[in-house]
Enzyme design. Structure first.
Site, PDB file in Angstrom:
ATOM      1  N   ARG A  57       0.824  -1.225   0.000  1.00 35.64           N
ATOM      2  CA  ARG A  57       0.000   0.000   0.000  1.00 35.64           C
ATOM      3  C   ARG A  57       0.854   1.268   0.000  1.00 35.64           C
ATOM      4  O   ARG A  57       0.463   2.278   0.584  1.00 35.64           O
ATOM      5  CB  ARG A  57      -0.941   0.048   1.204  1.00 35.64           C
ATOM      6  CG  ARG A  57      -2.089  -0.916   1.141  1.00 35.64           C
ATOM      7  CD  ARG A  57      -3.198  -0.389   0.228  1.00 35.64           C
ATOM      8  NE  ARG A  57      -4.133  -1.462  -0.028  1.00 35.64           N
ATOM      9  CZ  ARG A  57      -5.212  -1.691   0.725  1.00 35.64           C
ATOM     10  NH1 ARG A  57      -5.512  -0.911   1.711  1.00 35.64           N
ATOM     11  NH2 ARG A  57      -5.996  -2.702   0.437  1.00 35.64           N
ATOM     12  N   ARG A  75      -3.651   6.464  -0.067  1.00 33.52           N
ATOM     13  CA  ARG A  75      -4.120   7.678   0.588  1.00 33.52           C
ATOM     14  C   ARG A  75      -3.087   8.394   1.452  1.00 33.52           C
ATOM     15  O   ARG A  75      -3.292   9.543   1.832  1.00 33.52           O
ATOM     16  CB  ARG A  75      -5.377   7.377   1.406  1.00 33.52           C
ATOM     17  CG  ARG A  75      -6.611   7.352   0.531  1.00 33.52           C
ATOM     18  CD  ARG A  75      -7.810   6.852   1.287  1.00 33.52           C
ATOM     19  NE  ARG A  75      -7.629   5.461   1.665  1.00 33.52           N
ATOM     20  CZ  ARG A  75      -8.561   4.707   2.234  1.00 33.52           C
ATOM     21  NH1 ARG A  75      -9.719   5.229   2.519  1.00 33.52           N
ATOM     22  NH2 ARG A  75      -8.328   3.454   2.521  1.00 33.52           N
ATOM     23  N   ARG A 130      -6.656  10.925  -7.749  1.00 31.64           N
ATOM     24  CA  ARG A 130      -7.875  10.109  -7.653  1.00 31.64           C
ATOM     25  C   ARG A 130      -9.147  10.937  -7.580  1.00 31.64           C
ATOM     26  O   ARG A 130     -10.249  10.389  -7.725  1.00 31.64           O
ATOM     27  CB  ARG A 130      -7.799   9.238  -6.384  1.00 31.64           C
ATOM     28  CG  ARG A 130      -7.162   7.871  -6.536  1.00 31.64           C
ATOM     29  CD  ARG A 130      -8.030   6.892  -7.317  1.00 31.64           C
ATOM     30  NE  ARG A 130      -9.425   6.887  -6.900  1.00 31.64           N
ATOM     31  CZ  ARG A 130      -9.890   6.336  -5.793  1.00 31.64           C
ATOM     32  NH1 ARG A 130      -9.083   5.669  -5.021  1.00 31.64           N
ATOM     33  NH2 ARG A 130     -11.170   6.418  -5.460  1.00 31.64           N
ATOM     34  N   ASP A 178      -6.287  -3.782  -7.625  1.00 29.89           N
ATOM     35  CA  ASP A 178      -6.895  -4.317  -6.405  1.00 29.89           C
ATOM     36  C   ASP A 178      -7.186  -5.789  -6.618  1.00 29.89           C
ATOM     37  O   ASP A 178      -7.311  -6.251  -7.758  1.00 29.89           O
ATOM     38  CB  ASP A 178      -8.188  -3.568  -6.051  1.00 29.89           C
ATOM     39  CG  ASP A 178      -8.597  -3.860  -4.607  1.00 29.89           C
ATOM     40  OD1 ASP A 178      -8.078  -3.193  -3.695  1.00 29.89           O
ATOM     41  OD2 ASP A 178      -9.380  -4.802  -4.393  1.00 29.89           O
ATOM     42  N   TYR A 199     -14.379 -12.513   0.223  1.00 28.16           N
ATOM     43  CA  TYR A 199     -15.222 -11.356  -0.125  1.00 28.16           C
ATOM     44  C   TYR A 199     -16.456 -11.797  -0.904  1.00 28.16           C
ATOM     45  O   TYR A 199     -17.543 -11.259  -0.731  1.00 28.16           O
ATOM     46  CB  TYR A 199     -14.422 -10.338  -0.952  1.00 28.16           C
ATOM     47  CG  TYR A 199     -13.488  -9.490  -0.115  1.00 28.16           C
ATOM     48  CD1 TYR A 199     -13.990  -8.497   0.725  1.00 28.16           C
ATOM     49  CD2 TYR A 199     -12.118  -9.677  -0.155  1.00 28.16           C
ATOM     50  CE1 TYR A 199     -13.144  -7.716   1.495  1.00 28.16           C
ATOM     51  CE2 TYR A 199     -11.254  -8.909   0.616  1.00 28.16           C
ATOM     52  CZ  TYR A 199     -11.784  -7.925   1.440  1.00 28.16           C
ATOM     53  OH  TYR A 199     -10.960  -7.153   2.203  1.00 28.16           O
TER      54      TYR A 199
HETATM   55  O1  CP3 Z   1       0.287   0.240  -3.060  1.00 34.23           O
HETATM   56  C1  CP3 Z   1      -0.225  -0.902  -3.171  1.00 34.23           C
HETATM   57  O2  CP3 Z   1      -0.080  -1.796  -2.304  1.00 34.23           O
HETATM   58  C2  CP3 Z   1      -0.858  -1.256  -4.493  1.00 34.23           C
HETATM   59  C3  CP3 Z   1      -2.180  -1.446  -4.637  1.00 34.23           C
HETATM   60  C4  CP3 Z   1      -3.102  -2.331  -3.842  1.00 34.23           C
HETATM   61  C5  CP3 Z   1      -4.392  -1.889  -3.501  1.00 34.23           C
HETATM   62  N1  CP3 Z   1      -5.078  -2.931  -2.979  1.00 34.23           N
HETATM   63  C6  CP3 Z   1      -4.885  -0.529  -3.726  1.00 34.23           C
HETATM   64  C7  CP3 Z   1      -6.022  -0.058  -2.934  1.00 34.23           C
HETATM   65  C8  CP3 Z   1      -2.987  -3.657  -3.439  1.00 34.23           C
HETATM   66  C9  CP3 Z   1      -1.796  -4.569  -3.547  1.00 34.23           C
HETATM   67  C10 CP3 Z   1      -4.259  -4.035  -2.912  1.00 34.23           C
HETATM   68  C11 CP3 Z   1      -4.561  -5.379  -2.458  1.00 34.23           C
HETATM   69  C12 CP3 Z   1      -5.734  -5.589  -1.609  1.00 34.23           C
HETATM   70  N2  CP3 Z   1      -6.996  -5.081  -1.745  1.00 34.23           N
HETATM   71  C13 CP3 Z   1      -5.739  -6.477  -0.533  1.00 34.23           C
HETATM   72  C14 CP3 Z   1      -4.558  -7.305  -0.106  1.00 34.23           C
HETATM   73  C15 CP3 Z   1      -3.596  -6.489   0.675  1.00 34.23           C
HETATM   74  C16 CP3 Z   1      -4.016  -6.163   2.067  1.00 34.23           C
HETATM   75  O3  CP3 Z   1      -4.111  -4.963   2.375  1.00 34.23           O
HETATM   76  O4  CP3 Z   1      -4.203  -7.102   2.863  1.00 34.23           O
HETATM   77  C17 CP3 Z   1      -7.022  -6.450   0.035  1.00 34.23           C
HETATM   78  C18 CP3 Z   1      -7.475  -7.227   1.245  1.00 34.23           C
HETATM   79  C19 CP3 Z   1      -7.810  -5.571  -0.751  1.00 34.23           C
HETATM   80  C20 CP3 Z   1      -9.247  -5.223  -0.580  1.00 34.23           C
HETATM   81  C21 CP3 Z   1      -9.379  -3.767  -0.325  1.00 34.23           C
HETATM   82  N3  CP3 Z   1      -9.354  -2.810  -1.315  1.00 34.23           N
HETATM   83  C22 CP3 Z   1      -9.447  -3.105   0.925  1.00 34.23           C
HETATM   84  C23 CP3 Z   1      -9.489  -3.769   2.265  1.00 34.23           C
HETATM   85  C24 CP3 Z   1      -9.474  -1.720   0.651  1.00 34.23           C
HETATM   86  C25 CP3 Z   1      -9.447  -0.565   1.638  1.00 34.23           C
HETATM   87  C26 CP3 Z   1     -10.789  -0.028   1.921  1.00 34.23           C
HETATM   88  C27 CP3 Z   1     -10.667   1.304   2.654  1.00 34.23           C
HETATM   89  O5  CP3 Z   1     -11.128   2.307   2.112  1.00 34.23           O
HETATM   90  O6  CP3 Z   1     -10.101   1.319   3.763  1.00 34.23           O
HETATM   91  C28 CP3 Z   1      -9.427  -1.575  -0.741  1.00 34.23           C
HETATM   92  C29 CP3 Z   1      -9.364  -0.295  -1.471  1.00 34.23           C
HETATM   93  C30 CP3 Z   1      -8.006   0.085  -1.932  1.00 34.23           C
HETATM   94  N4  CP3 Z   1      -7.172  -0.735  -2.625  1.00 34.23           N
HETATM   95  C31 CP3 Z   1      -7.398   1.355  -1.784  1.00 34.23           C
HETATM   96  C32 CP3 Z   1      -6.152   1.281  -2.420  1.00 34.23           C
HETATM   97  C33 CP3 Z   1      -5.164   2.377  -2.620  1.00 34.23           C
HETATM   98  C34 CP3 Z   1      -8.013   2.561  -1.118  1.00 34.23           C
HETATM   99  C35 CP3 Z   1      -8.863   3.227  -2.121  1.00 34.23           C
HETATM  100  C36 CP3 Z   1      -9.086   4.674  -1.818  1.00 34.23           C
HETATM  101  O7  CP3 Z   1      -8.182   5.481  -2.062  1.00 34.23           O
HETATM  102  O8  CP3 Z   1     -10.192   4.984  -1.355  1.00 34.23           O
END
Ligand code: CP3
Length: 376
Positions: free
Chosen positions: A54, A58, A67, A103, A178
Protein backbone atom coordinates in the site's frame (compact mmCIF):
# COMPACT_ATOMS: atom_id res chain seq x y z
CA UNK A 1 26.92 -7.04 2.79
CA UNK A 2 27.98 -10.05 0.77
CA UNK A 3 26.20 -13.27 0.07
CA UNK A 4 27.02 -15.68 2.84
CA UNK A 5 27.83 -18.68 0.70
CA UNK A 6 24.45 -19.42 -0.84
CA UNK A 7 23.86 -19.10 -4.52
CA UNK A 8 20.76 -17.77 -6.21
CA UNK A 9 18.32 -20.53 -6.88
CA UNK A 10 17.26 -21.81 -10.24
CA UNK A 11 15.10 -18.89 -11.20
CA UNK A 12 15.53 -16.77 -14.27
CA UNK A 13 17.39 -19.35 -16.31
CA UNK A 14 17.68 -18.71 -20.05
CA UNK A 15 14.89 -21.23 -20.60
CA UNK A 16 12.62 -19.25 -18.33
CA UNK A 17 13.56 -15.90 -19.78
CA UNK A 18 12.84 -17.19 -23.28
CA UNK A 19 9.19 -17.51 -22.26
CA UNK A 20 9.01 -13.80 -21.49
CA UNK A 21 8.37 -11.37 -24.36
CA UNK A 22 11.55 -9.95 -25.89
CA UNK A 23 11.25 -6.46 -24.43
CA UNK A 24 10.54 -7.70 -20.90
CA UNK A 25 12.57 -5.80 -18.27
CA UNK A 26 14.04 -9.05 -16.90
CA UNK A 27 15.34 -9.97 -20.38
CA UNK A 28 16.56 -6.61 -21.54
CA UNK A 29 18.71 -6.49 -18.42
CA UNK A 30 17.01 -3.68 -16.63
CA UNK A 31 15.66 -5.36 -13.54
CA UNK A 32 17.36 -8.78 -13.25
CA UNK A 33 20.33 -7.27 -11.43
CA UNK A 34 18.33 -4.89 -9.26
CA UNK A 35 18.72 -5.30 -5.47
CA UNK A 36 15.03 -6.29 -5.22
CA UNK A 37 15.14 -9.16 -7.71
CA UNK A 38 18.54 -10.32 -6.47
CA UNK A 39 17.24 -10.52 -2.89
CA UNK A 40 14.11 -12.33 -4.03
CA UNK A 41 16.39 -14.91 -5.62
CA UNK A 42 18.25 -15.51 -2.36
CA UNK A 43 21.14 -13.12 -2.84
CA UNK A 44 22.27 -10.37 -0.48
CA UNK A 45 22.87 -7.16 -2.42
CA UNK A 46 24.95 -4.29 -0.96
CA UNK A 47 21.87 -2.54 0.40
CA UNK A 48 18.62 -4.00 1.70
CA UNK A 49 15.89 -3.61 -0.90
CA UNK A 50 12.65 -2.14 0.43
CA UNK A 51 9.09 -1.60 -0.76
CA UNK A 52 5.88 -1.06 1.19
CA UNK A 53 2.54 -2.78 0.78
CA UNK A 54 0.00 0.00 0.00
CA UNK A 55 2.84 2.41 -0.77
CA UNK A 56 0.54 3.90 -3.40
CA UNK A 57 -2.56 5.29 -1.82
CA UNK A 58 -4.12 7.68 0.59
CA UNK A 59 -0.96 8.49 2.53
CA UNK A 60 0.22 10.48 -0.52
CA UNK A 61 -1.28 13.92 -1.31
CA UNK A 62 -0.41 13.41 -4.99
CA UNK A 63 -2.50 10.21 -4.91
CA UNK A 64 -5.49 11.95 -3.36
CA UNK A 65 -5.23 14.62 -6.04
CA UNK A 66 -4.90 12.14 -8.92
CA UNK A 67 -7.87 10.11 -7.65
CA UNK A 68 -10.15 13.13 -7.12
CA UNK A 69 -13.51 12.42 -8.76
CA UNK A 70 -12.60 8.92 -9.98
CA UNK A 71 -13.92 5.78 -8.34
CA UNK A 72 -11.33 3.24 -7.21
CA UNK A 73 -12.13 0.50 -9.75
CA UNK A 74 -12.42 3.03 -12.58
CA UNK A 75 -8.96 4.34 -11.62
CA UNK A 76 -7.55 0.79 -11.70
CA UNK A 77 -8.92 0.27 -15.22
CA UNK A 78 -7.68 3.61 -16.61
CA UNK A 79 -4.15 2.68 -17.75
CA UNK A 80 -2.55 6.16 -17.69
CA UNK A 81 -3.92 6.88 -14.22
CA UNK A 82 -3.01 3.45 -12.81
CA UNK A 83 0.53 3.87 -14.18
CA UNK A 84 0.88 7.37 -12.71
CA UNK A 85 -0.32 6.25 -9.27
CA UNK A 86 2.00 3.22 -9.37
CA UNK A 87 4.98 5.49 -10.04
CA UNK A 88 4.22 8.11 -7.37
CA UNK A 89 5.75 6.33 -4.34
CA UNK A 90 8.84 5.33 -6.35
CA UNK A 91 9.48 8.97 -7.22
CA UNK A 92 8.77 10.23 -3.72
CA UNK A 93 10.38 7.59 -1.49
CA UNK A 94 13.05 5.99 -3.68
CA UNK A 95 11.74 2.51 -2.87
CA UNK A 96 13.36 -0.41 -4.73
CA UNK A 97 10.19 -1.60 -6.47
CA UNK A 98 6.82 -0.38 -7.60
CA UNK A 99 3.72 -2.37 -6.68
CA UNK A 100 1.12 -2.29 -9.43
CA UNK A 101 -1.79 -0.02 -8.53
CA UNK A 102 -4.81 -2.26 -8.80
CA UNK A 103 -6.89 -4.32 -6.41
CA UNK A 104 -7.58 -7.95 -5.63
CA UNK A 105 -11.15 -7.53 -6.93
CA UNK A 106 -10.17 -5.99 -10.28
CA UNK A 107 -10.30 -9.44 -11.97
CA UNK A 108 -13.88 -9.82 -10.67
CA UNK A 109 -14.73 -6.47 -12.21
CA UNK A 110 -13.22 -7.36 -15.59
CA UNK A 111 -15.14 -10.67 -15.39
CA UNK A 112 -18.31 -8.56 -15.33
CA UNK A 113 -19.31 -9.32 -11.72
CA UNK A 114 -21.24 -6.78 -9.68
CA UNK A 115 -18.46 -5.49 -7.40
CA UNK A 116 -17.46 -2.09 -6.10
CA UNK A 117 -14.88 -0.72 -3.69
CA UNK A 118 -16.45 1.51 -1.07
CA UNK A 119 -14.17 4.00 0.73
CA UNK A 120 -13.64 2.94 4.33
CA UNK A 121 -15.21 -0.48 3.72
CA UNK A 122 -13.36 -2.15 0.87
CA UNK A 123 -14.82 -4.54 -1.71
CA UNK A 124 -18.62 -4.97 -1.72
CA UNK A 125 -20.45 -7.48 -3.95
CA UNK A 126 -23.92 -6.75 -5.36
CA UNK A 127 -24.90 -10.22 -4.05
CA UNK A 128 -22.90 -12.93 -2.28
CA UNK A 129 -21.89 -16.23 -3.94
CA UNK A 130 -23.01 -18.95 -1.55
CA UNK A 131 -24.68 -21.75 -3.45
CA UNK A 132 -23.48 -24.17 -6.13
CA UNK A 133 -26.03 -22.59 -8.50
CA UNK A 134 -24.66 -19.08 -7.92
CA UNK A 135 -21.09 -20.31 -8.34
CA UNK A 136 -22.01 -22.09 -11.57
CA UNK A 137 -22.83 -18.68 -13.09
CA UNK A 138 -19.22 -17.47 -12.79
CA UNK A 139 -18.02 -16.71 -16.32
CA UNK A 140 -14.96 -17.76 -18.31
CA UNK A 141 -13.10 -14.45 -18.61
CA UNK A 142 -12.16 -13.51 -22.19
CA UNK A 143 -8.46 -12.77 -22.58
CA UNK A 144 -9.14 -9.27 -23.94
CA UNK A 145 -10.77 -8.34 -20.62
CA UNK A 146 -7.25 -8.11 -19.14
CA UNK A 147 -6.11 -5.59 -21.80
CA UNK A 148 -6.42 -2.47 -19.58
CA UNK A 149 -4.18 -4.22 -17.04
CA UNK A 150 -1.59 -5.13 -19.65
CA UNK A 151 -1.64 -1.57 -20.98
CA UNK A 152 -1.21 -0.07 -17.49
CA UNK A 153 1.71 -2.42 -16.77
CA UNK A 154 3.36 -1.57 -20.11
CA UNK A 155 3.07 2.17 -19.49
CA UNK A 156 4.45 1.71 -15.98
CA UNK A 157 7.50 -0.40 -16.81
CA UNK A 158 8.39 1.93 -19.68
CA UNK A 159 8.92 4.66 -17.10
CA UNK A 160 10.42 2.51 -14.34
CA UNK A 161 13.62 1.57 -16.18
CA UNK A 162 15.68 -0.74 -14.00
CA UNK A 163 13.32 -0.51 -11.01
CA UNK A 164 11.19 -3.66 -11.00
CA UNK A 165 7.42 -3.67 -11.01
CA UNK A 166 5.81 -6.18 -8.65
CA UNK A 167 2.50 -7.53 -9.91
CA UNK A 168 0.00 -9.18 -7.60
CA UNK A 169 -3.24 -11.03 -7.18
CA UNK A 170 -5.51 -11.85 -4.29
CA UNK A 171 -5.19 -15.48 -3.24
CA UNK A 172 -8.18 -17.78 -3.83
CA UNK A 173 -9.26 -17.80 -0.17
CA UNK A 174 -9.07 -14.05 0.39
CA UNK A 175 -10.95 -13.23 -2.82
CA UNK A 176 -13.50 -16.01 -2.23
CA UNK A 177 -13.99 -14.68 1.32
CA UNK A 178 -15.22 -11.36 -0.13
CA UNK A 179 -17.41 -13.21 -2.63
CA UNK A 180 -19.04 -15.50 -0.07
CA UNK A 181 -19.48 -12.80 2.58
CA UNK A 182 -20.56 -10.22 -0.01
CA UNK A 183 -18.05 -7.80 1.51
CA UNK A 184 -15.56 -7.35 4.31
CA UNK A 185 -15.92 -9.38 7.50
CA UNK A 186 -13.95 -9.92 10.66
CA UNK A 187 -13.96 -13.69 11.11
CA UNK A 188 -14.65 -14.89 7.55
CA UNK A 189 -17.22 -17.27 8.95
CA UNK A 190 -19.26 -17.64 5.75
CA UNK A 191 -16.41 -19.08 3.64
CA UNK A 192 -15.16 -21.15 6.59
CA UNK A 193 -18.62 -22.64 7.05
CA UNK A 194 -19.01 -23.26 3.32
CA UNK A 195 -15.82 -25.30 2.99
CA UNK A 196 -17.16 -27.77 5.57
CA UNK A 197 -20.85 -27.66 4.79
CA UNK A 198 -20.58 -27.82 1.01
CA UNK A 199 -17.01 -28.72 0.07
CA UNK A 200 -17.92 -29.18 -3.58
CA UNK A 201 -19.34 -25.69 -3.92
CA UNK A 202 -16.31 -24.34 -2.06
CA UNK A 203 -13.94 -26.15 -4.39
CA UNK A 204 -15.76 -24.85 -7.45
CA UNK A 205 -15.54 -21.28 -6.15
CA UNK A 206 -11.89 -21.56 -5.07
CA UNK A 207 -11.07 -23.20 -8.39
CA UNK A 208 -12.55 -20.21 -10.24
CA UNK A 209 -10.72 -17.68 -8.06
CA UNK A 210 -7.47 -19.66 -8.46
CA UNK A 211 -7.71 -19.68 -12.27
CA UNK A 212 -8.62 -16.01 -12.25
CA UNK A 213 -5.66 -15.15 -9.99
CA UNK A 214 -3.31 -17.14 -12.25
CA UNK A 215 -4.50 -15.26 -15.32
CA UNK A 216 -4.28 -11.86 -13.58
CA UNK A 217 -0.68 -12.65 -12.57
CA UNK A 218 0.22 -13.94 -16.04
CA UNK A 219 -1.18 -10.80 -17.70
CA UNK A 220 1.02 -8.61 -15.46
CA UNK A 221 4.14 -10.74 -15.96
CA UNK A 222 3.75 -10.88 -19.74
CA UNK A 223 3.29 -7.09 -19.85
CA UNK A 224 6.45 -6.46 -17.82
CA UNK A 225 6.16 -7.29 -14.10
CA UNK A 226 9.47 -8.66 -12.75
CA UNK A 227 8.03 -10.32 -9.62
CA UNK A 228 4.60 -11.11 -8.25
CA UNK A 229 2.97 -11.34 -4.85
CA UNK A 230 -0.01 -13.49 -3.94
CA UNK A 231 -1.93 -11.74 -1.14
CA UNK A 232 -3.75 -14.13 1.16
CA UNK A 233 -4.54 -11.38 3.62
CA UNK A 234 -7.25 -13.27 5.50
CA UNK A 235 -5.71 -16.80 5.53
CA UNK A 236 -4.79 -16.22 9.17
CA UNK A 237 -8.40 -16.93 10.11
CA UNK A 238 -7.90 -20.60 9.17
CA UNK A 239 -6.54 -23.46 11.25
CA UNK A 240 -3.66 -25.14 9.50
CA UNK A 241 -5.66 -28.32 8.84
CA UNK A 242 -8.31 -26.36 6.91
CA UNK A 243 -5.68 -24.29 5.15
CA UNK A 244 -3.92 -27.42 3.92
CA UNK A 245 -7.09 -29.20 2.87
CA UNK A 246 -9.33 -26.46 1.45
CA UNK A 247 -7.06 -23.58 0.51
CA UNK A 248 -3.45 -24.56 -0.15
CA UNK A 249 -4.17 -26.67 -3.28
CA UNK A 250 -5.94 -23.70 -4.86
CA UNK A 251 -3.21 -21.20 -3.93
CA UNK A 252 -0.67 -23.71 -5.25
CA UNK A 253 -2.45 -23.74 -8.62
CA UNK A 254 -2.51 -19.93 -8.80
CA UNK A 255 1.24 -19.86 -8.10
CA UNK A 256 1.95 -22.78 -10.46
CA UNK A 257 0.16 -20.95 -13.27
CA UNK A 258 3.13 -18.57 -13.51
CA UNK A 259 5.97 -20.82 -12.33
CA UNK A 260 7.27 -21.42 -15.86
CA UNK A 261 8.21 -17.75 -16.25
CA UNK A 262 10.80 -18.07 -13.50
CA UNK A 263 9.72 -14.75 -12.01
CA UNK A 264 10.02 -14.62 -8.19
CA UNK A 265 6.72 -15.29 -6.42
CA UNK A 266 6.09 -13.83 -2.96
CA UNK A 267 3.35 -15.37 -0.80
CA UNK A 268 1.98 -13.13 1.97
CA UNK A 269 -0.80 -13.24 4.52
CA UNK A 270 -1.56 -11.77 7.92
CA UNK A 271 -1.83 -13.75 11.13
CA UNK A 272 -0.19 -16.62 9.28
CA UNK A 273 2.63 -17.49 11.70
CA UNK A 274 1.29 -21.04 11.99
CA UNK A 275 0.78 -21.35 8.22
CA UNK A 276 4.16 -20.17 6.96
CA UNK A 277 5.57 -23.63 6.10
CA UNK A 278 2.36 -24.53 4.23
CA UNK A 279 2.41 -21.19 2.39
CA UNK A 280 5.94 -21.93 1.27
CA UNK A 281 4.98 -25.46 0.20
CA UNK A 282 2.24 -23.94 -1.92
CA UNK A 283 5.02 -22.82 -4.25
CA UNK A 284 6.44 -19.54 -2.97
CA UNK A 285 9.97 -18.35 -3.70
CA UNK A 286 9.76 -15.66 -1.00
CA UNK A 287 7.59 -15.78 2.11
CA UNK A 288 6.05 -12.54 3.37
CA UNK A 289 5.80 -12.32 7.16
CA UNK A 290 3.37 -10.04 8.97
CA UNK A 291 4.31 -7.89 11.97
CA UNK A 292 3.22 -10.44 14.57
CA UNK A 293 6.13 -12.87 14.18
CA UNK A 294 9.82 -11.99 14.41
CA UNK A 295 11.83 -12.77 11.30
CA UNK A 296 14.36 -14.94 13.13
CA UNK A 297 11.48 -17.13 14.33
CA UNK A 298 10.02 -17.18 10.79
CA UNK A 299 13.44 -18.31 9.50
CA UNK A 300 13.47 -21.03 12.14
CA UNK A 301 10.05 -22.26 11.02
CA UNK A 302 10.87 -22.11 7.31
CA UNK A 303 14.55 -23.01 7.33
CA UNK A 304 17.28 -20.45 6.67
CA UNK A 305 17.23 -20.92 2.86
CA UNK A 306 13.90 -19.19 2.40
CA UNK A 307 14.08 -15.52 1.38
CA UNK A 308 11.88 -13.52 3.75
CA UNK A 309 9.95 -10.31 3.26
CA UNK A 310 8.78 -8.07 6.08
CA UNK A 311 7.95 -7.01 8.70
CA UNK A 312 8.07 -3.52 10.22
CA UNK A 313 4.97 -2.97 12.34
CA UNK A 314 2.81 -0.36 10.53
CA UNK A 315 1.62 0.96 13.91
CA UNK A 316 5.14 2.17 14.68
CA UNK A 317 5.18 4.46 11.63
CA UNK A 318 3.29 6.91 13.82
CA UNK A 319 4.99 6.17 17.16
CA UNK A 320 7.83 8.68 16.87
CA UNK A 321 11.08 8.42 14.93
CA UNK A 322 13.26 7.03 17.71
CA UNK A 323 10.85 4.17 18.40
CA UNK A 324 10.50 3.42 14.69
CA UNK A 325 14.25 3.56 14.07
CA UNK A 326 15.01 1.16 16.89
CA UNK A 327 12.32 -1.25 15.67
CA UNK A 328 13.51 -1.06 12.03
CA UNK A 329 17.11 -1.76 13.05
CA UNK A 330 15.87 -4.77 15.04
CA UNK A 331 13.90 -6.05 12.02
CA UNK A 332 17.04 -5.78 9.85
CA UNK A 333 19.03 -7.63 12.46
CA UNK A 334 16.47 -10.46 12.83
CA UNK A 335 16.30 -10.69 9.03
CA UNK A 336 19.94 -11.81 9.07
CA UNK A 337 18.65 -15.25 10.08
CA UNK A 338 17.36 -15.75 6.54
CA UNK A 339 19.37 -16.24 3.35
CA UNK A 340 18.04 -12.92 2.12
CA UNK A 341 15.67 -10.23 3.27
CA UNK A 342 13.34 -7.91 1.40
CA UNK A 343 12.32 -5.16 3.79
CA UNK A 344 8.63 -4.29 3.92
CA UNK A 345 5.96 -3.53 6.47
CA UNK A 346 4.12 -6.35 8.21
CA UNK A 347 0.93 -5.14 6.45
CA UNK A 348 -0.10 -2.11 4.40
CA UNK A 349 0.73 1.56 4.96
CA UNK A 350 -2.08 3.07 7.07
CA UNK A 351 -3.94 5.86 5.25
CA UNK A 352 -2.98 8.47 7.86
CA UNK A 353 0.78 7.86 7.67
CA UNK A 354 3.03 10.92 7.25
CA UNK A 355 4.78 10.22 3.93
CA UNK A 356 7.94 11.98 5.19
CA UNK A 357 8.32 9.18 7.73
CA UNK A 358 8.28 6.58 4.95
CA UNK A 359 10.92 8.47 2.96
CA UNK A 360 13.12 8.71 6.05
CA UNK A 361 12.61 5.01 6.73
CA UNK A 362 13.73 4.14 3.19
CA UNK A 363 16.89 6.23 3.74
CA UNK A 364 17.55 4.43 7.01
CA UNK A 365 17.12 1.00 5.42
CA UNK A 366 19.36 1.96 2.54
CA UNK A 367 22.12 2.47 5.08
CA UNK A 368 21.92 6.16 5.74
CA UNK A 369 23.98 7.57 8.57
CA UNK A 370 21.33 6.80 11.15
CA UNK A 371 21.69 3.07 10.65
CA UNK A 372 25.26 3.05 11.92
CA UNK A 373 24.90 5.90 14.34
CA UNK A 374 21.86 5.25 16.48
CA UNK A 375 22.73 8.26 18.61
CA UNK A 376 21.42 10.60 15.96
O1 CP3 B 1 0.29 0.24 -3.06
C1 CP3 B 1 -0.22 -0.90 -3.17
O2 CP3 B 1 -0.08 -1.80 -2.30
C2 CP3 B 1 -0.86 -1.26 -4.49
C3 CP3 B 1 -2.18 -1.45 -4.64
C4 CP3 B 1 -3.10 -2.33 -3.84
C5 CP3 B 1 -4.39 -1.89 -3.50
N1 CP3 B 1 -5.08 -2.93 -2.98
C6 CP3 B 1 -4.89 -0.53 -3.73
C7 CP3 B 1 -6.02 -0.06 -2.93
C8 CP3 B 1 -2.99 -3.66 -3.44
C9 CP3 B 1 -1.80 -4.57 -3.55
C10 CP3 B 1 -4.26 -4.03 -2.91
C11 CP3 B 1 -4.56 -5.38 -2.46
C12 CP3 B 1 -5.73 -5.59 -1.61
N2 CP3 B 1 -7.00 -5.08 -1.74
C13 CP3 B 1 -5.74 -6.48 -0.53
C14 CP3 B 1 -4.56 -7.31 -0.11
C15 CP3 B 1 -3.60 -6.49 0.67
C16 CP3 B 1 -4.02 -6.16 2.07
O3 CP3 B 1 -4.11 -4.96 2.38
O4 CP3 B 1 -4.20 -7.10 2.86
C17 CP3 B 1 -7.02 -6.45 0.03
C18 CP3 B 1 -7.48 -7.23 1.24
C19 CP3 B 1 -7.81 -5.57 -0.75
C20 CP3 B 1 -9.25 -5.22 -0.58
C21 CP3 B 1 -9.38 -3.77 -0.32
N3 CP3 B 1 -9.35 -2.81 -1.31
C22 CP3 B 1 -9.45 -3.10 0.93
C23 CP3 B 1 -9.49 -3.77 2.27
C24 CP3 B 1 -9.47 -1.72 0.65
C25 CP3 B 1 -9.45 -0.57 1.64
C26 CP3 B 1 -10.79 -0.03 1.92
C27 CP3 B 1 -10.67 1.30 2.65
O5 CP3 B 1 -11.13 2.31 2.11
O6 CP3 B 1 -10.10 1.32 3.76
C28 CP3 B 1 -9.43 -1.57 -0.74
C29 CP3 B 1 -9.36 -0.29 -1.47
C30 CP3 B 1 -8.01 0.09 -1.93
N4 CP3 B 1 -7.17 -0.74 -2.63
C31 CP3 B 1 -7.40 1.36 -1.78
C32 CP3 B 1 -6.15 1.28 -2.42
C33 CP3 B 1 -5.16 2.38 -2.62
C34 CP3 B 1 -8.01 2.56 -1.12
C35 CP3 B 1 -8.86 3.23 -2.12
C36 CP3 B 1 -9.09 4.67 -1.82
O7 CP3 B 1 -8.18 5.48 -2.06
O8 CP3 B 1 -10.19 4.98 -1.35
Amino acid sequence: MTNSGSSPRALLTDDHLALLPEGHPLRSGGTADSPMIRAMRGDRPETHPVWFMRQAGRSLPEYREAREGTRMLEACLTPELAAEITLQPVRRHGVDAAIFFSDIVVPLKVAGLDVDIVPGKGPVMGAPYRTAEQIATLPEIPDAAFDPIREAVRLTVEQLGSTPLIGFAGAPFTVAAYMVEGGASRDHLAPRIMMHRDPQAWDALADWTARTAGRFLAAQIEAGASAVQLFDSWAGSLPERDYRRYVMPHSARALAAVEHYGVPRVHFGTGTGELLPAMKEAGADVVGVDYRLDLDEAARRLGPDTPLQGNIDPALLDAGWDVLREHAVDVLSKGEAAVSHIVNLGHGVPAGTDPAVLTRLVDLIHGGRELNDPGR
